[in-house]
Design a protein around this motif. Structure first.
Motif, mmCIF file in Angstrom:
data_model
loop_
_atom_site.group_PDB
_atom_site.id
_atom_site.type_symbol
_atom_site.label_atom_id
_atom_site.label_comp_id
_atom_site.label_asym_id
_atom_site.label_seq_id
_atom_site.Cartn_x
_atom_site.Cartn_y
_atom_site.Cartn_z
ATOM 1 N N SER A 133 0.785 -1.317 -0.063
ATOM 2 C CA SER A 133 0.066 0.108 -0.064
ATOM 3 C C SER A 133 0.952 1.304 -0.106
ATOM 4 O O SER A 133 1.712 1.405 0.722
ATOM 5 C CB SER A 133 -1.040 -0.128 1.265
ATOM 6 O OG SER A 133 -1.534 1.302 1.495
ATOM 7 N N SER A 134 0.404 2.309 -0.608
ATOM 8 C CA SER A 134 0.914 3.532 -0.466
ATOM 9 C C SER A 134 0.983 4.215 0.770
ATOM 10 O O SER A 134 2.135 5.068 1.016
ATOM 11 C CB SER A 134 0.118 4.599 -1.374
ATOM 12 O OG SER A 134 -1.203 4.693 -1.456
ATOM 13 N N GLU A 135 0.249 3.571 1.940
ATOM 14 C CA GLU A 135 0.398 4.164 3.132
ATOM 15 C C GLU A 135 1.629 3.783 3.771
ATOM 16 O O GLU A 135 2.155 4.404 4.712
ATOM 17 C CB GLU A 135 -0.829 3.454 3.809
ATOM 18 C CG GLU A 135 -1.932 3.841 3.866
ATOM 19 C CD GLU A 135 -2.109 5.247 4.550
ATOM 20 O OE1 GLU A 135 -1.873 5.475 5.815
ATOM 21 O OE2 GLU A 135 -2.539 6.373 3.870
ATOM 22 N N VAL A 197 -13.329 7.295 2.642
ATOM 23 C CA VAL A 197 -14.009 8.546 2.546
ATOM 24 C C VAL A 197 -14.771 8.704 1.396
ATOM 25 O O VAL A 197 -15.732 9.293 1.288
ATOM 26 C CB VAL A 197 -12.861 9.622 2.744
ATOM 27 C CG1 VAL A 197 -11.880 9.710 1.379
ATOM 28 C CG2 VAL A 197 -13.392 10.827 2.776
ATOM 29 N N ARG A 217 -20.798 14.563 7.953
ATOM 30 C CA ARG A 217 -19.637 15.143 8.918
ATOM 31 C C ARG A 217 -18.365 14.301 8.572
ATOM 32 O O ARG A 217 -18.328 13.040 8.210
ATOM 33 C CB ARG A 217 -20.117 14.522 10.326
ATOM 34 C CG ARG A 217 -21.268 14.836 10.902
ATOM 35 C CD ARG A 217 -21.257 14.400 12.420
ATOM 36 N NE ARG A 217 -20.698 15.448 13.264
ATOM 37 C CZ ARG A 217 -20.972 16.709 13.459
ATOM 38 N NH1 ARG A 217 -22.093 16.959 13.304
ATOM 39 N NH2 ARG A 217 -20.496 17.572 14.414
ATOM 40 N N ALA A 223 -6.264 16.578 3.430
ATOM 41 C CA ALA A 223 -5.608 15.371 2.908
ATOM 42 C C ALA A 223 -5.725 15.350 1.494
ATOM 43 O O ALA A 223 -6.855 15.364 0.711
ATOM 44 C CB ALA A 223 -6.061 14.369 3.537
ATOM 45 N N ARG A 225 -4.854 12.887 -2.015
ATOM 46 C CA ARG A 225 -4.814 11.341 -2.382
ATOM 47 C C ARG A 225 -4.663 11.240 -4.050
ATOM 48 O O ARG A 225 -5.362 12.033 -4.598
ATOM 49 C CB ARG A 225 -5.796 10.424 -1.860
ATOM 50 C CG ARG A 225 -5.892 10.157 -0.328
ATOM 51 C CD ARG A 225 -4.998 9.231 0.112
ATOM 52 N NE ARG A 225 -4.955 9.148 1.591
ATOM 53 C CZ ARG A 225 -4.236 9.920 2.502
ATOM 54 N NH1 ARG A 225 -3.616 11.215 2.214
ATOM 55 N NH2 ARG A 225 -4.326 9.722 3.832
ATOM 56 N N LEU A 284 -12.895 13.238 13.836
ATOM 57 C CA LEU A 284 -12.836 12.248 12.675
ATOM 58 C C LEU A 284 -11.156 12.444 12.055
ATOM 59 O O LEU A 284 -10.839 12.047 11.135
ATOM 60 C CB LEU A 284 -13.794 12.270 11.665
ATOM 61 C CG LEU A 284 -15.053 11.980 11.980
ATOM 62 C CD1 LEU A 284 -16.173 12.473 10.810
ATOM 63 C CD2 LEU A 284 -15.216 10.517 12.123
ATOM 64 N N GLU A 289 -1.644 11.934 10.455
ATOM 65 C CA GLU A 289 -2.104 11.887 9.248
ATOM 66 C C GLU A 289 -1.273 11.869 8.142
ATOM 67 O O GLU A 289 -0.095 12.047 8.473
ATOM 68 C CB GLU A 289 -3.027 13.408 8.831
ATOM 69 C CG GLU A 289 -3.577 13.630 7.609
ATOM 70 C CD GLU A 289 -4.712 12.608 7.270
ATOM 71 O OE1 GLU A 289 -4.570 11.506 6.951
ATOM 72 O OE2 GLU A 289 -5.936 12.983 7.234
HETATM 73 O O1 F7E Z 1 -9.136 8.215 3.790
HETATM 74 C C1 F7E Z 1 -9.633 11.616 5.087
HETATM 75 C C2 F7E Z 1 -8.587 10.628 5.745
HETATM 76 O O2 F7E Z 1 -10.107 6.128 4.679
HETATM 77 C C3 F7E Z 1 -8.619 9.133 2.937
HETATM 78 C C4 F7E Z 1 -7.282 2.349 2.692
HETATM 79 O O3 F7E Z 1 -7.650 1.451 1.375
HETATM 80 O O4 F7E Z 1 -5.824 3.559 1.119
HETATM 81 C C5 F7E Z 1 -7.018 3.596 2.097
HETATM 82 O O5 F7E Z 1 -6.589 4.266 3.146
HETATM 83 C C6 F7E Z 1 -8.304 10.513 3.350
HETATM 84 C C7 F7E Z 1 -7.502 10.549 4.820
HETATM 85 O O6 F7E Z 1 -8.362 5.932 2.957
HETATM 86 C C8 F7E Z 1 -12.619 11.393 6.482
HETATM 87 O O7 F7E Z 1 -8.284 11.522 6.951
HETATM 88 C C9 F7E Z 1 -11.490 13.187 5.968
HETATM 89 O O8 F7E Z 1 -6.839 11.320 4.839
HETATM 90 O O9 F7E Z 1 -10.572 6.861 2.445
HETATM 91 P P1 F7E Z 1 -9.600 6.551 3.508
HETATM 92 P P2 F7E Z 1 -6.783 5.810 3.399
HETATM 93 O O10 F7E Z 1 -6.593 6.201 4.770
HETATM 94 O O11 F7E Z 1 -6.072 6.695 2.432
HETATM 95 C C10 F7E Z 1 -4.855 2.974 1.210
HETATM 96 C C11 F7E Z 1 -3.865 3.308 0.131
HETATM 97 C C12 F7E Z 1 -4.956 1.697 1.926
HETATM 98 O O12 F7E Z 1 -4.070 0.836 1.831
HETATM 99 C C13 F7E Z 1 -5.913 1.495 2.762
HETATM 100 O O13 F7E Z 1 -6.223 0.184 3.179
HETATM 101 O O14 F7E Z 1 -9.677 11.015 3.777
HETATM 102 N N1 F7E Z 1 -10.710 11.824 5.515
HETATM 103 N N2 F7E Z 1 -12.628 12.862 6.402
HETATM 104 C C14 F7E Z 1 -11.688 10.806 6.005
HETATM 105 N N3 F7E Z 1 -11.531 9.757 6.181
HETATM 106 C C15 F7E Z 1 -12.392 8.654 6.284
HETATM 107 N N4 F7E Z 1 -12.436 7.614 6.223
HETATM 108 N N5 F7E Z 1 -13.510 9.194 6.908
HETATM 109 C C16 F7E Z 1 -13.702 10.673 6.929
HETATM 110 O O15 F7E Z 1 -14.800 11.264 7.523
#
Ligand code: F7E
Ligand code: NAP
Length: 339
Positions: A133-135, A197, A217, A223, A225, A284, A289
């Motif tokens: 993962s890019s994480e 998200v 919310r 952020a 992506r 949230l 981050e």
């Molecule tokens: O968050 C921001 C949050 O949870 C993306 C997984 O598939 O991709 C995914 O990980 C961004 C973050 O994905 C909310 O803070 C704002 O900066 O959709 P996400 P992720 O964390 O990038 C990687 C490549 C993986 O490998 C993982 O398995 O969005 N954000 N507000 C939010 N994120 C969520 N979930 N919910 C919010 O309310």
């Protein structure tokens, strides 16, 4: 004879698209499924009736050995993981066990079943794909990120993925295994889990449009992506497994958007003004981050001929339309059959 693939994580977003793709390519596809009467297994079987299932869990070494012995796969795709980043702080040990140690257990199952010893070519018989993962890049040291960019993970999830990534490289080097890692950037679809998200936003927009909710919310809107379409990304997994040599590849679009831009695009797709409905909530925000991620997919383009087909705007429109349809039909988005 048809090639045989075993997929862990087949009930997840990528597992479903990968299974469809491999079936189209003439593969015999097996999915590793866990638990008793797991409702996600019934949903998967409604969509993928040609997939055969074998029981097993990434937490249980013996079950993985039995699964590999039973299926005798040519290719193993390890997509199973705790994949939601915020959950990895709440259940850090479980994340390490499933997302990290699960990779070790799967590699060991392949090694034991193929009778491989150090440096032996026998372990090359079963090919292995790891869902990296890019994480792992986390707090990035350069932009865009390539196969050579260093890792600075920012969550227990990112740390566990880095372990699995290095271990995959190590088994390739130690046992001569055909073991590859795809470093995939965020990829989404109407089948995305509802906590991520993009899907949270597409569902939120659909609920507001249909009068089922009045606000959405969200956490950090700044952020950024590199978001692509899951259906495109599973094709890259397969291309890596059929390449002449086992190598790791970065897979993404090379374009970054902020959560704010995602929200604007999704509300606009339903003819709504996002500023009237979106509420930000400090609760949230994450303990640490990842501010930005952007792929440099040149190697995949040059060596695999892989290109993303669906643009960001097309992806957002596809997800909003799908959720509008789903909710209009009265379906429960967490329970419904996949579109
Ligand atoms: O968050 C921001 C949050 O949870 C993306 C997984 O598939 O991709 C995914 O990980 C961004 C973050 O994905 C909310 O803070 C704002 O900066 O959709 P996400 P992720 O964390 O990038 C990687 C490549 C993986 O490998 C993982 O398995 O969005 N954000 N507000 C939010 N994120 C969520 N979930 N919910 C919010 O309310
Ligand atoms: P997902 O929808 O969250 O699916 C995760 C899968 O893992 C589910 O099928 C789940 O099965 C399975 N699983 C969880 N715990 C397990 C265990 N103990 N043993 C066996 N299987 C278990 O994830 P995804 O979006 O399809 O992602 C697929 C893989 O790519 C994951 O490894 C993820 O970390 C990685 N990845 C995803 C992205 C992305 O943007 N989507 C980017 C980079 C890497 P149950 O139905 O039994 O819960």
């Amino acid at each position: 004879m048809a090639r045989r693939a075993l997929i862990t994580g087949i009930t997840g977003q990528d597992g479903s698209y990968l299974a469809e793709h491999l079936l189209e390519q003439g593969y015999e596809v097996w999915g590793l499924v866990r638990g008793q009467a797991n409702p996600r297994v019934s949903r998967m079987r409604r969509l993928l009736s040609d997939v055969q299932v074998v029981r097993g869990d990434l937490l249980d070494q013996g079950s993985l050995i039995s699964a590999v012995e039973r299926v005798q796969p040519d290719e193993v795709y390890n997509l199973g993981a705790i994949s939601f980043v915020p959950m990895s702080w709440e259940q850090a040990e479980l994340t390490a066990e499933v997302t990290g140690m699960g990779v070790l257990r799967m590699l060991e199952a392949i090694r034991v079943c193929s009778g491989a010893s150090r440096g032996s070519a026998a372990s090359g018989q079963i090919r292995f794909y790891q869902a990296s993962s890019s994480e792992m890049f986390g707090q990035v040291s350069e932009t865009p990120q390539t196969e050579r960019t260093g890792f600075h993970p920012r969550s227990p999830y990112g740390v566990a993925k880095a372990y699995g990534h290095f271990l995959t490289q190590n088994y390739r080097e130690s046992y001569g295994m055909f073991a590859v890692s795809g470093i995939l950037f965020n990829h989404e679809s109407p089948r995305r889990g509802t906590e991520f998200v993009t899907r949270k936003v597409s569902l939120g927009v659909a609920r507001i449009k249909l009068g089922l909710a009045t606000e959405l919310r969200l956490g950090n809107l700044e952020a950024r992506r590199d978001w692509g379409y899951a259906g495109d990304y599973v094709k890259a997994m397969h291309l890596m497994m059929r390449a002449p040599r086992p190598e790791d590849y970065v897979i993404g679009t090379g374009r970054m958007k902020s959560v704010r831009e995602l929200v604007e695009a999704a509300f606009a797709a339903a003819g709504l003004d996002w500023e009237r409905y979106v509420v930000t909530d400090q609760a949230l925000h994450r303990p640490a981050e990842v501010d930005l991620l952007c792929a440099d997919p040149k190697k995949a383009r040059a060596q695999l001929g892989w290109e993303p087909g669906v643009s960001f705007d097309e992806l957002v429109a596809m997800m909003v339309e799908s959720d509008l349809r789903l909710l209009s039909d009265g379906a429960d988005p967490d329970d419904a059959s996949w579109p």
